[in-house]
Design an enzyme around this catalytic site. Sequence first.
Site, PDB file in Angstrom:
ATOM      1  N   LYS A   1      60.132 -25.166 -11.837  1.00  0.00           N
ATOM      2  CA  LYS A   1      58.827 -24.364 -12.494  1.00  0.00           C
ATOM      3  C   LYS A   1      58.130 -23.987 -11.144  1.00  0.00           C
ATOM      4  O   LYS A   1      57.984 -24.056 -10.021  1.00  0.00           O
ATOM      5  CB  LYS A   1      58.181 -25.447 -12.711  1.00  0.00           C
ATOM      6  CG  LYS A   1      58.432 -26.099 -13.671  1.00  0.00           C
ATOM      7  CD  LYS A   1      57.243 -26.778 -14.361  1.00  0.00           C
ATOM      8  CE  LYS A   1      57.590 -27.247 -16.193  1.00  0.00           C
ATOM      9  NZ  LYS A   1      57.784 -26.530 -17.358  1.00  0.00           N
TER      10      LYS A   1
ATOM     11  N   ARG B   1      64.187 -32.537 -24.545  1.00  0.00           N
ATOM     12  CA  ARG B   1      64.955 -32.452 -25.463  1.00  0.00           C
ATOM     13  C   ARG B   1      66.012 -32.979 -25.063  1.00  0.00           C
ATOM     14  O   ARG B   1      67.403 -33.452 -26.064  1.00  0.00           O
ATOM     15  CB  ARG B   1      65.629 -31.010 -26.230  1.00  0.00           C
ATOM     16  CG  ARG B   1      66.141 -30.703 -25.291  1.00  0.00           C
ATOM     17  CD  ARG B   1      65.681 -28.867 -25.780  1.00  0.00           C
ATOM     18  NE  ARG B   1      64.380 -27.888 -25.604  1.00  0.00           N
ATOM     19  CZ  ARG B   1      64.060 -26.816 -25.242  1.00  0.00           C
ATOM     20  NH1 ARG B   1      64.907 -26.044 -26.178  1.00  0.00           N
ATOM     21  NH2 ARG B   1      63.078 -27.064 -25.277  1.00  0.00           N
TER      22      ARG B   1
HETATM   23  N1  BES Z   1      57.089 -30.057 -20.655  1.00  0.00           N
HETATM   24  C1  BES Z   1      57.297 -29.026 -20.464  1.00  0.00           C
HETATM   25  C2  BES Z   1      56.397 -28.196 -21.416  1.00  0.00           C
HETATM   26  C3  BES Z   1      54.793 -27.933 -21.370  1.00  0.00           C
HETATM   27  C4  BES Z   1      54.913 -26.896 -20.507  1.00  0.00           C
HETATM   28  C5  BES Z   1      54.303 -29.367 -21.936  1.00  0.00           C
HETATM   29  C6  BES Z   1      52.674 -27.209 -20.330  1.00  0.00           C
HETATM   30  C7  BES Z   1      52.476 -29.703 -21.182  1.00  0.00           C
HETATM   31  C8  BES Z   1      52.256 -28.425 -21.109  1.00  0.00           C
HETATM   32  C9  BES Z   1      58.925 -29.141 -21.000  1.00  0.00           C
HETATM   33  O1  BES Z   1      60.441 -29.808 -20.638  1.00  0.00           O
HETATM   34  C10 BES Z   1      59.711 -27.142 -20.548  1.00  0.00           C
HETATM   35  O2  BES Z   1      59.086 -27.189 -18.763  1.00  0.00           O
HETATM   36  N2  BES Z   1      59.908 -26.535 -21.024  1.00  0.00           N
HETATM   37  C11 BES Z   1      59.791 -25.492 -21.037  1.00  0.00           C
HETATM   38  C12 BES Z   1      61.187 -24.597 -21.813  1.00  0.00           C
HETATM   39  C13 BES Z   1      62.288 -23.603 -21.487  1.00  0.00           C
HETATM   40  C14 BES Z   1      62.505 -23.488 -20.688  1.00  0.00           C
HETATM   41  C15 BES Z   1      62.665 -23.291 -22.571  1.00  0.00           C
HETATM   42  C16 BES Z   1      59.434 -24.139 -21.584  1.00  0.00           C
HETATM   43  O3  BES Z   1      58.041 -24.879 -22.214  1.00  0.00           O
HETATM   44  O4  BES Z   1      59.164 -23.542 -20.275  1.00  0.00           O
HETATM   45 MG    MG Z   2      60.539 -29.376 -18.016  1.00  0.00          MG
END
Ligand code: BES
Ligand code: MG
Length: 495
Positions: free
Chosen positions: A267, A341
């Site tokens: 990230k 997931r």
């Molecule tokens: N934990 C994150 C989602 C999240 C984002 C929670 C902001 C709380 C606040 C999750 O694991 C994630 O990184 N999701 C990705 C999925 C994508 C790669 C398909 C996302 O939402 O960007």
């Molecule tokens: Mg994630």
Amino acid sequence: MKLEVNSARLQKLSTDLLVIILDRELQLSTIEDPELLGLLKSLGKDFEEKIVKKEYFSRWTGGIKHVLVFHTALNTSYNIWERIKIYASRAVSWGSDLNLKEVTFLLNGADAPTYFGKVVEGVIIGSYAFERYKIEKNKYLGEAKISLVTSDAGRAVCRKKFERYALVSNAVNECREIVNEPGCAVYPEVLGNLAKQIGKQHGLKVTVLDEKELEKGGYTGLSGVGRGSAHPPRLISLEYKAPKKSSVRLALVGKGITFDTGGISIKPADKMLEMKGDMAGGAAVLYAMKAIAQLKPAINVVGIIPSAENTPDANAQRPGDIFTAKNGKSVQVDNTDAEGRLVLIDGFARAGELAATHLVDIATLTGAVVRALGQGYAGIMGNHPGLIQAVIRSGNNHGENFWQLPLPEEYKELLKTPYADINNVGGPNGGAITAGLFLQEFLPEKTAWAHLDIAGPFLFDKPWKHYAAGATGFGLKTFVDLCERFGEYFPAQQP
Ligand code: BES
Ligand code: MG
Ligand code: ZN
């Protein structure tokens, strides 16, 4: 903080701060004291105007030193239940700011028993702050005495509400505390130990599978996500048994990623620190189980927390890696940041092993759900309209809002890949929905299912309603209410 229920007469009351909540229809307080009535009347005919414009605060002499009056017309953004909680928490912060050690809420009106629990929640949840790492802590709360004055007639009902709401609100605060804790302090092993401790204290059967047992048991999703971390993964389960035989076994499955860097699909640095709270779903399950063990609802409940840290490493899972899930389907890890997931599906498998009839999962799963709904609503999806409605209703009872998103068959196309049975991401659009569709492929047979995506409301960087900035414990109150009312929602399911 000392919080107690009293039924003292107003005339005999001595307190630093008396709190009154007025409403045009409801009677929450009965003001039989001539002096106090005189004070309110002395505000003249624009009395209501004045307090409607702002909280009315008055210094005074005699047994009651200050009076604080709220009017529900002051803030129409939320329903009355939520407004009462906001006022209760505002009153405690007035007390704290002015160092008024004794705060008394006048709740002796005919309608007060119905709202009594909300005041209790407002006080307890509203006065929580994450202070562990600060030299300067709020001393006021340690010294304050807060009394809730009821009528003689309402006393018994109010006491019951007090106990129930205090228990749940304290569980919410404990939950917030571990979500606020940084990733260096809370990692999968720590969550496992907390679960064991709670189980021992409250008579729940707790099982914690460690990394070797996970490998051996074929929990490939959880093992894969946890592979890059110095803190190995855990699969936690806590089992509550109903006092009488029940045909229902509700599994609550909570995402327990103790830190989500994104893994190799790392990230950006901006706001990454919020990902210390990526175990908020797991924490809501853990502390809901603690409350459930004490409130003893009539259905069997099992809490399941697949927990890992998602971080890059020479040994970490790579984009493009393929693994075979417990149900036999092969999964391509297109993006290692879609890790929630992957751990949840092993939680689902565990729910199947533990013979769950109903499954509700809760996860900070997608940024996409926050784009769609903002922070005030969690997304809800699933395969069972009755269970979805039950969760929505329980949430409404406690100021936790859920909004349903569809799971259209046609979007399953988006999860196709040439290399495996299913891809772990579904492209740029409808991300909350494709995540839900992915999960659906791994449900145990014949299980009623609802999926809660709490990425919006799990944490606020500014205060929200009666919550201080930080974690909210979102979902816990909904779970407790759902378990308590399960028989009401599904009468046929009860023996
Ligand atoms: N934990 C994150 C989602 C999240 C984002 C929670 C902001 C709380 C606040 C999750 O694991 C994630 O990184 N999701 C990705 C999925 C994508 C790669 C398909 C996302 O939402 O960007
Ligand atoms: Mg994630
Ligand atoms: Zn995550």
